[in-house]
Design an enzyme around this catalytic site. Structure first.
Site, mmCIF file in Angstrom:
data_model
loop_
_atom_site.group_PDB
_atom_site.id
_atom_site.type_symbol
_atom_site.label_atom_id
_atom_site.label_comp_id
_atom_site.label_asym_id
_atom_site.label_seq_id
_atom_site.Cartn_x
_atom_site.Cartn_y
_atom_site.Cartn_z
ATOM 1 N N GLU A 1 -9.668 -2.066 5.126
ATOM 2 C CA GLU A 1 -10.371 -1.776 6.374
ATOM 3 C C GLU A 1 -11.650 -2.617 6.483
ATOM 4 O O GLU A 1 -12.184 -3.065 5.462
ATOM 5 C CB GLU A 1 -10.760 -0.291 6.392
ATOM 6 C CG GLU A 1 -9.578 0.676 6.320
ATOM 7 C CD GLU A 1 -8.878 0.882 7.653
ATOM 8 O OE1 GLU A 1 -8.922 -0.029 8.498
ATOM 9 O OE2 GLU A 1 -8.281 1.950 7.832
ATOM 10 N N ASN B 1 -7.840 -2.854 14.022
ATOM 11 C CA ASN B 1 -9.231 -3.203 13.693
ATOM 12 C C ASN B 1 -9.285 -4.408 12.749
ATOM 13 O O ASN B 1 -10.314 -4.673 12.147
ATOM 14 C CB ASN B 1 -9.944 -2.001 13.057
ATOM 15 C CG ASN B 1 -9.230 -1.504 11.804
ATOM 16 O OD1 ASN B 1 -8.251 -2.097 11.369
ATOM 17 N ND2 ASN B 1 -9.723 -0.421 11.235
ATOM 18 N N HIS C 1 -7.357 -4.802 10.026
ATOM 19 C CA HIS C 1 -7.039 -4.544 8.616
ATOM 20 C C HIS C 1 -5.726 -5.212 8.211
ATOM 21 O O HIS C 1 -4.823 -5.410 9.027
ATOM 22 C CB HIS C 1 -7.076 -3.052 8.258
ATOM 23 C CG HIS C 1 -5.945 -2.204 8.747
ATOM 24 N ND1 HIS C 1 -6.141 -1.050 9.472
ATOM 25 C CD2 HIS C 1 -4.611 -2.300 8.594
ATOM 26 C CE1 HIS C 1 -4.975 -0.487 9.732
ATOM 27 N NE2 HIS C 1 -4.036 -1.221 9.211
ATOM 28 N N ASP D 1 0.808 -1.228 0.000
ATOM 29 C CA ASP D 1 0.000 0.000 0.000
ATOM 30 C C ASP D 1 0.839 1.274 0.000
ATOM 31 O O ASP D 1 2.055 1.240 0.174
ATOM 32 C CB ASP D 1 -0.962 -0.013 1.204
ATOM 33 C CG ASP D 1 -0.286 -0.459 2.498
ATOM 34 O OD1 ASP D 1 0.951 -0.374 2.585
ATOM 35 O OD2 ASP D 1 -0.995 -0.886 3.421
HETATM 36 C C1 GLP Z 1 -0.646 0.102 8.714
HETATM 37 C C2 GLP Z 1 -0.272 -0.587 7.384
HETATM 38 C C3 GLP Z 1 -0.393 -2.079 7.501
HETATM 39 C C4 GLP Z 1 0.226 -2.489 8.820
HETATM 40 C C5 GLP Z 1 -0.674 -2.048 9.941
HETATM 41 C C6 GLP Z 1 -0.096 -2.277 11.331
HETATM 42 O O1 GLP Z 1 -1.620 1.036 8.630
HETATM 43 N N1 GLP Z 1 -0.983 -0.158 6.237
HETATM 44 O O2 GLP Z 1 0.246 -2.696 6.392
HETATM 45 O O3 GLP Z 1 0.346 -3.879 8.887
HETATM 46 O O4 GLP Z 1 -1.122 -0.729 9.747
HETATM 47 O O5 GLP Z 1 0.953 -1.404 11.577
HETATM 48 P P1 GLP Z 1 1.946 -1.549 12.792
HETATM 49 O O6 GLP Z 1 2.856 -2.680 12.451
HETATM 50 O O7 GLP Z 1 2.666 -0.241 12.850
HETATM 51 O O8 GLP Z 1 1.133 -1.822 14.007
#
Ligand code: GLP
Length: 242
Positions: free
Chosen positions: A143, A136, A138, A67
């Site tokens: 989402e 959440n 995702h 992404d």
């Molecule tokens: C972000 C990314 C995801 C990631 C998630 C968790 O928003 N788009 O690819 O896995 O949220 O992030 P973190 O590892 O910082 O908790």
């Protein structure tokens, strides 16, 4: 599904890196699906370490990131393009022309999504897709919704996601409200999925995702349907898992 719990973050990072380097050692032209966020930072450090030790070369790999934020230029310090260069690409021998991240600056975002899907298709199957988990549920930026998109698409970020990611942005800086993300269909087409979850704050959601019903309310629950899913958790994140 293979769930492995680790009593230290270093061991988890080593194990995740070993899985990825194993794939690249077997197939130097492997297609790697990469993720961003806080979770993979230590894994990328370990990959850089392994590269410096001469254990692996990324010269022939192709990479696709999950992404990118809409509206952030590749040199913006919070763009995922910048993140990947800082954490991995600048430190290993990967060919920059074979690294792919959606462009958050494209004037026609729909066209950019199609272009990205075509690139993934042309590369063949993603050999391993690294995934983190949002609070959440995702994955990528897919989402919770009533319906999930299969291919690459533009999403409105949930308020919760923006708040969670605000910690990476400087004070006064706005977290973008939209992103381009690979769809769940594309993620599920990868040959192997490697989900990595760390921290007590993810214990409940990782339990729901892996042991609860399969529902678009928890996009990561769809991972249960994948035949080659490996989940690496630390003790805190895995505390509610069997
Ligand atoms: C972000 C990314 C995801 C990631 C998630 C968790 O928003 N788009 O690819 O896995 O949220 O992030 P973190 O590892 O910082 O908790």
């Amino acid at each position: 599904m293979n769930i492995i719990k680790f009593d230290s973050e270093a061991k988890l990072n080593e194990a995740a890196a070993r899985i990825i380097t194993g794939i690249v050692q077997t197939n130097p032209s492997a297609v790697l699906g990469l993720a961003t966020g806080g979770t993979p930072v230590g894994i990328y450090k370990q990959l850089v370490h392994d590269y410096n030790e001469g254990l692996v070369s990324f010269k022939k790999v192709t990479t696709f990131n999950l992404d990118e934020y809409v509206g952030l230029a590749p040199d913006h310090h919070q763009s995922y393009s910048y993140y990947m260069r800082e954490n991995l690409f600048n430190h290993v021998d990967v060919d920059a022309s074979r690294t792919n991240i959606p462009s958050g600056l494209a004037s026609d975002l729909g066209e950019e999504c199609s272009r990205y899907d075509q690139l993934i298709q042309a590369a063949g199957r993603i050999d391993i897709q690294l995934l983190g988990l949002g609070h959440n549920g995702h994955i990528g930026f897919n989402e919770p919704e009533e319906e999930l998109s299969s291919g690459t698409h533009v999403v409105d970020l949930a308020e919760e996601t923006k708040q969670a990611n605000a910690r990476f942005f400087s004070e006064g800086e706005q977290v973008p409200s939209q992103a381009i993300t690979m769809g769940v269909g594309t993620i599920l087409k990868a040959k192997t999925l490697l989900l990595v979850v760390k921290g007590k704050d993810k214990a409940e959601i990782v339990k729901r995702a892996l042991t609860g019903p399969i529902t678009t309310d928890v996009p990561a629950s769809l991972l249960q349907t994948h035949p080659q899913l490996t989940v690496l958790v630390d003790q805190a994140a895995g505390s509610l898992l069997p």
